[in-house]
Write a protein that holds these residues in place. Structure first.
Motif, PDB file in Angstrom:
ATOM      1  N   PRO A 175      -5.764  -3.219   3.486  1.00  0.00           N
ATOM      2  CA  PRO A 175      -5.660  -1.787   3.192  1.00  0.00           C
ATOM      3  C   PRO A 175      -6.854  -1.331   2.364  1.00  0.00           C
ATOM      4  O   PRO A 175      -7.393  -2.101   1.559  1.00  0.00           O
ATOM      5  CB  PRO A 175      -4.355  -1.692   2.390  1.00  0.00           C
ATOM      6  CG  PRO A 175      -4.177  -3.043   1.780  1.00  0.00           C
ATOM      7  CD  PRO A 175      -4.716  -4.011   2.794  1.00  0.00           C
ATOM      8  N   GLU A 176      -7.276  -0.096   2.575  1.00  0.00           N
ATOM      9  CA  GLU A 176      -8.380   0.433   1.774  1.00  0.00           C
ATOM     10  C   GLU A 176      -8.028   0.430   0.294  1.00  0.00           C
ATOM     11  O   GLU A 176      -8.870   0.165  -0.562  1.00  0.00           O
ATOM     12  CB  GLU A 176      -8.720   1.854   2.223  1.00  0.00           C
ATOM     13  CG  GLU A 176      -9.387   1.935   3.588  1.00  0.00           C
ATOM     14  CD  GLU A 176     -10.752   1.285   3.607  1.00  0.00           C
ATOM     15  OE1 GLU A 176     -11.468   1.354   2.581  1.00  0.00           O
ATOM     16  OE2 GLU A 176     -11.101   0.705   4.646  1.00  0.00           O
ATOM     17  N   LYS A 177      -6.751   0.720  -0.002  1.00  0.00           N
ATOM     18  CA  LYS A 177      -6.255   0.667  -1.370  1.00  0.00           C
ATOM     19  C   LYS A 177      -4.906  -0.054  -1.345  1.00  0.00           C
ATOM     20  O   LYS A 177      -4.105   0.156  -0.443  1.00  0.00           O
ATOM     21  CB  LYS A 177      -6.068   2.066  -1.946  1.00  0.00           C
ATOM     22  CG  LYS A 177      -7.352   2.860  -2.096  1.00  0.00           C
ATOM     23  CD  LYS A 177      -7.072   4.240  -2.695  1.00  0.00           C
ATOM     24  CE  LYS A 177      -8.357   5.031  -2.870  1.00  0.00           C
ATOM     25  NZ  LYS A 177      -8.102   6.370  -3.470  1.00  0.00           N
ATOM     26  N   ASP A 180       0.841  -1.187   0.000  1.00  0.00           N
ATOM     27  CA  ASP A 180       0.000   0.000   0.000  1.00  0.00           C
ATOM     28  C   ASP A 180       0.880   1.242   0.000  1.00  0.00           C
ATOM     29  O   ASP A 180       2.086   1.152  -0.296  1.00  0.00           O
ATOM     30  CB  ASP A 180      -0.963  -0.014   1.186  1.00  0.00           C
ATOM     31  CG  ASP A 180      -0.249  -0.113   2.535  1.00  0.00           C
ATOM     32  OD1 ASP A 180       0.938   0.259   2.619  1.00  0.00           O
ATOM     33  OD2 ASP A 180      -0.882  -0.565   3.510  1.00  0.00           O
ATOM     34  N   ALA A 181       0.317   2.386   0.332  1.00  0.00           N
ATOM     35  CA  ALA A 181       1.080   3.635   0.291  1.00  0.00           C
ATOM     36  C   ALA A 181       2.228   3.636   1.292  1.00  0.00           C
ATOM     37  O   ALA A 181       3.166   4.430   1.167  1.00  0.00           O
ATOM     38  CB  ALA A 181       0.158   4.829   0.556  1.00  0.00           C
ATOM     39  N   GLY A 182       2.178   2.761   2.284  1.00  0.00           N
ATOM     40  CA  GLY A 182       3.259   2.646   3.257  1.00  0.00           C
ATOM     41  C   GLY A 182       4.325   1.655   2.866  1.00  0.00           C
ATOM     42  O   GLY A 182       5.292   1.453   3.602  1.00  0.00           O
ATOM     43  N   GLY A 183       4.161   1.007   1.701  1.00  0.00           N
ATOM     44  CA  GLY A 183       5.171   0.076   1.220  1.00  0.00           C
ATOM     45  C   GLY A 183       4.728  -1.370   1.254  1.00  0.00           C
ATOM     46  O   GLY A 183       3.547  -1.696   1.474  1.00  0.00           O
ATOM     47  N   LEU A 184       5.698  -2.252   1.040  1.00  0.00           N
ATOM     48  CA  LEU A 184       5.473  -3.690   1.039  1.00  0.00           C
ATOM     49  C   LEU A 184       5.496  -4.200   2.479  1.00  0.00           C
ATOM     50  O   LEU A 184       6.350  -3.796   3.271  1.00  0.00           O
ATOM     51  CB  LEU A 184       6.574  -4.383   0.225  1.00  0.00           C
ATOM     52  CG  LEU A 184       6.433  -5.880  -0.016  1.00  0.00           C
ATOM     53  CD1 LEU A 184       5.239  -6.186  -0.913  1.00  0.00           C
ATOM     54  CD2 LEU A 184       7.719  -6.444  -0.637  1.00  0.00           C
ATOM     55  N   HIS A 185       4.560  -5.112   2.812  1.00  0.00           N
ATOM     56  CA  HIS A 185       4.478  -5.653   4.162  1.00  0.00           C
ATOM     57  C   HIS A 185       4.394  -7.172   4.091  1.00  0.00           C
ATOM     58  O   HIS A 185       3.487  -7.709   3.442  1.00  0.00           O
ATOM     59  CB  HIS A 185       3.247  -5.115   4.902  1.00  0.00           C
ATOM     60  CG  HIS A 185       3.075  -3.630   4.810  1.00  0.00           C
ATOM     61  ND1 HIS A 185       3.968  -2.737   5.369  1.00  0.00           N
ATOM     62  CD2 HIS A 185       2.122  -2.886   4.195  1.00  0.00           C
ATOM     63  CE1 HIS A 185       3.554  -1.498   5.133  1.00  0.00           C
ATOM     64  NE2 HIS A 185       2.447  -1.557   4.417  1.00  0.00           N
ATOM     65  N   GLN A 186       5.308  -7.856   4.750  1.00  0.00           N
ATOM     66  CA  GLN A 186       5.286  -9.313   4.805  1.00  0.00           C
ATOM     67  C   GLN A 186       4.544  -9.757   6.058  1.00  0.00           C
ATOM     68  O   GLN A 186       4.890  -9.370   7.175  1.00  0.00           O
ATOM     69  CB  GLN A 186       6.702  -9.886   4.818  1.00  0.00           C
ATOM     70  CG  GLN A 186       6.733 -11.410   4.871  1.00  0.00           C
ATOM     71  CD  GLN A 186       8.138 -11.977   4.956  1.00  0.00           C
ATOM     72  OE1 GLN A 186       9.097 -11.331   4.541  1.00  0.00           O
ATOM     73  NE2 GLN A 186       8.268 -13.179   5.489  1.00  0.00           N
ATOM     74  N   TYR A 187       3.525 -10.623   5.877  1.00  0.00           N
ATOM     75  CA  TYR A 187       2.719 -11.107   6.989  1.00  0.00           C
ATOM     76  C   TYR A 187       3.040 -12.539   7.389  1.00  0.00           C
ATOM     77  O   TYR A 187       2.763 -12.932   8.523  1.00  0.00           O
ATOM     78  CB  TYR A 187       1.228 -11.009   6.639  1.00  0.00           C
ATOM     79  CG  TYR A 187       0.666  -9.618   6.798  1.00  0.00           C
ATOM     80  CD1 TYR A 187       0.047  -9.228   7.968  1.00  0.00           C
ATOM     81  CD2 TYR A 187       0.768  -8.678   5.768  1.00  0.00           C
ATOM     82  CE1 TYR A 187      -0.479  -7.954   8.131  1.00  0.00           C
ATOM     83  CE2 TYR A 187       0.257  -7.397   5.918  1.00  0.00           C
ATOM     84  CZ  TYR A 187      -0.365  -7.044   7.098  1.00  0.00           C
ATOM     85  OH  TYR A 187      -0.864  -5.766   7.252  1.00  0.00           O
ATOM     86  N   THR A 188       3.536 -13.345   6.485  1.00  0.00           N
ATOM     87  CA  THR A 188       3.818 -14.748   6.786  1.00  0.00           C
ATOM     88  C   THR A 188       5.265 -14.901   7.235  1.00  0.00           C
ATOM     89  O   THR A 188       6.161 -14.241   6.703  1.00  0.00           O
ATOM     90  CB  THR A 188       3.562 -15.618   5.555  1.00  0.00           C
ATOM     91  OG1 THR A 188       4.391 -15.174   4.465  1.00  0.00           O
ATOM     92  CG2 THR A 188       2.097 -15.522   5.124  1.00  0.00           C
ATOM     93  N   ALA A 189       5.509 -15.774   8.208  1.00  0.00           N
ATOM     94  CA  ALA A 189       6.857 -16.021   8.725  1.00  0.00           C
ATOM     95  C   ALA A 189       7.365 -17.344   8.167  1.00  0.00           C
ATOM     96  O   ALA A 189       6.730 -18.389   8.362  1.00  0.00           O
ATOM     97  CB  ALA A 189       6.845 -16.056  10.247  1.00  0.00           C
ATOM     98  N   ASP A 190       8.496 -17.324   7.470  1.00  0.00           N
ATOM     99  CA  ASP A 190       9.021 -18.528   6.828  1.00  0.00           C
ATOM    100  C   ASP A 190       9.246 -19.652   7.834  1.00  0.00           C
ATOM    101  O   ASP A 190       9.798 -19.431   8.924  1.00  0.00           O
ATOM    102  CB  ASP A 190      10.360 -18.231   6.145  1.00  0.00           C
ATOM    103  CG  ASP A 190      10.249 -17.217   5.023  1.00  0.00           C
ATOM    104  OD1 ASP A 190       9.121 -16.943   4.588  1.00  0.00           O
ATOM    105  OD2 ASP A 190      11.302 -16.710   4.584  1.00  0.00           O
TER     106      ASP A 190
END
Length: 324
Positions: A199-201, A151-161
């Motif tokens: 995110p909304e967008k 989103d506008a704040g950048g790339l976000h990783q949610y899963t932990a390898d």
């Protein structure tokens, strides 16, 4: 508002790639699912199955099993209790699919490899369930295929390898750590689940390790996504540009799925992401590239970048964001 889905799948050996993916959508909801058959652990070939490897077969079994399960109950869980119920149900479904397939096609071969480093039908897995009405999504995974938002704040990783030693996403690019968890027919699947507020967008993404490992850092991965998108006229041309860009650096099979959210049209998405592109370029990419041979400079940029990137341990939205 969930929008168009962009998909890229590339194989080092055409027609024999060990990645697989599935995409399904219903009004207001969508599933993205990727799987990466583990070629080393699943290199055994099965004569009764067109001489395909166990890795090739496993990735396809996994994506079809998850897709079929989701179509029966396309809901994003609200509470951790609901999540545990769904996760148990999905694990049982995937386990049953793998066990049934192995009993029919792999029984003789399995008996020959017990005690070795081989596994029967091994694969990683990452799936995204998203629902517009609840404005939430849910990642499920095993192994090192990953789920992100952008989103506008950048790339976000949610899963932990699921890898031994738990290196951070920057160091993992230089380390070949063995998987600590995967899906296979030799054991009951153990999946993780992570709910989050969408995110909304932005973009919702799933990809196999061949995709993100093609870049020197998560910063460069984000740069590639934004650069190719901003220099394309529409989603179809963006997909083609992604394919061309990824193919140029391909060393492993690659799968990338992206669902767009919240944009009235493609030009609106480009306008939304342009400020982030400029920020990323000037604050992180250009400084790191100027001294590309100095790993410590890149690491310094990474330490600043990861503050907003790393969401593997949660976000301030504790009520809506949980992991089991």
């Amino acid at each position: 508002m969930l929008g168009e889905i962009v998909s890229v799948q590339l194989a080092v050996v055409p027609e024999h790639g060990e990645d697989s993916f599935a995409v399904s959508s219903l009004p207001g909801s969508v599933i993205l699912c990727v799987a990466d058959g583990c070629g080393g652990l699943g290199s055994k070939r099965y004569d009764k199955l067109e001489h395909h490897t166990g890795a090739y077969l496993a990735s396809r079994l996994a994506t079809r099993a998850v897709q079929g399960w989701w179509q029966e109950q396309p809901q994003v869980p609200i509470t951790p209790e609901e999540g545990r119920f769904q996760l148990d149900d999905l694990q049982q479904e995937v386990g049953a699919v793998f066990a049934s397939f192995a009993n029919v096609y792999c029984q003789e071969e399995t008996s020959r490899i017990v005690g070795s480093m081989q596994r029967t039908l091994p694969t990683t897995l990452c799936a995204l369930f998203a629902n517009d009405r609840s404005k939430s999504g849910c990642f499920l995974w095993a192994g090192d295929s990953r789920g992100y938002t952008l989103d506008a704040g950048g790339l976000h990783q949610y899963t932990a390898d699921d890898v031994r030693g738990n290196p951070d996403p920057f160091d993992s690019l230089l380390l070949d750590r063995p998987l600590s968890n995967l899906v296979c027919a030799d054991q009951t699947p153990k999946l993780h689940m992570r709910r989050f507020s969408m995110p909304e967008k932005g973009m919702l993404l799933c990809m196999t390790d061949g995709t993100y490992n093609a870049f020197s850092s998560p910063m460069e991965l984000e740069m590639m996504l934004l650069d190719t998108m901003l220099h394309s006229a529409n989603p179809v041309r963006w997909q083609r540009k992604l394919e061309k860009t990824l193919a140029a650096s391909m060393q492993d099979d690659m799968t990338l799925l992206c669902c767009l959210r919240g944009f009235v049209d493609y030009d609106a998405m480009k306008e939304y992401f342009l400020p982030r592109f400029e920020q990323l370029k000037h604050q992180f990419i250009t400084p790191a590239r100027r001294k590309r041979k100095d790993r410590e400079v890149a690491r310094g940029c990474w330490q600043r970048y990861r503050v907003d990137y790393d969401r593997t341990e949660g976000t301030p939205d504790d009520g809506q964001d949980w992991r089991i």
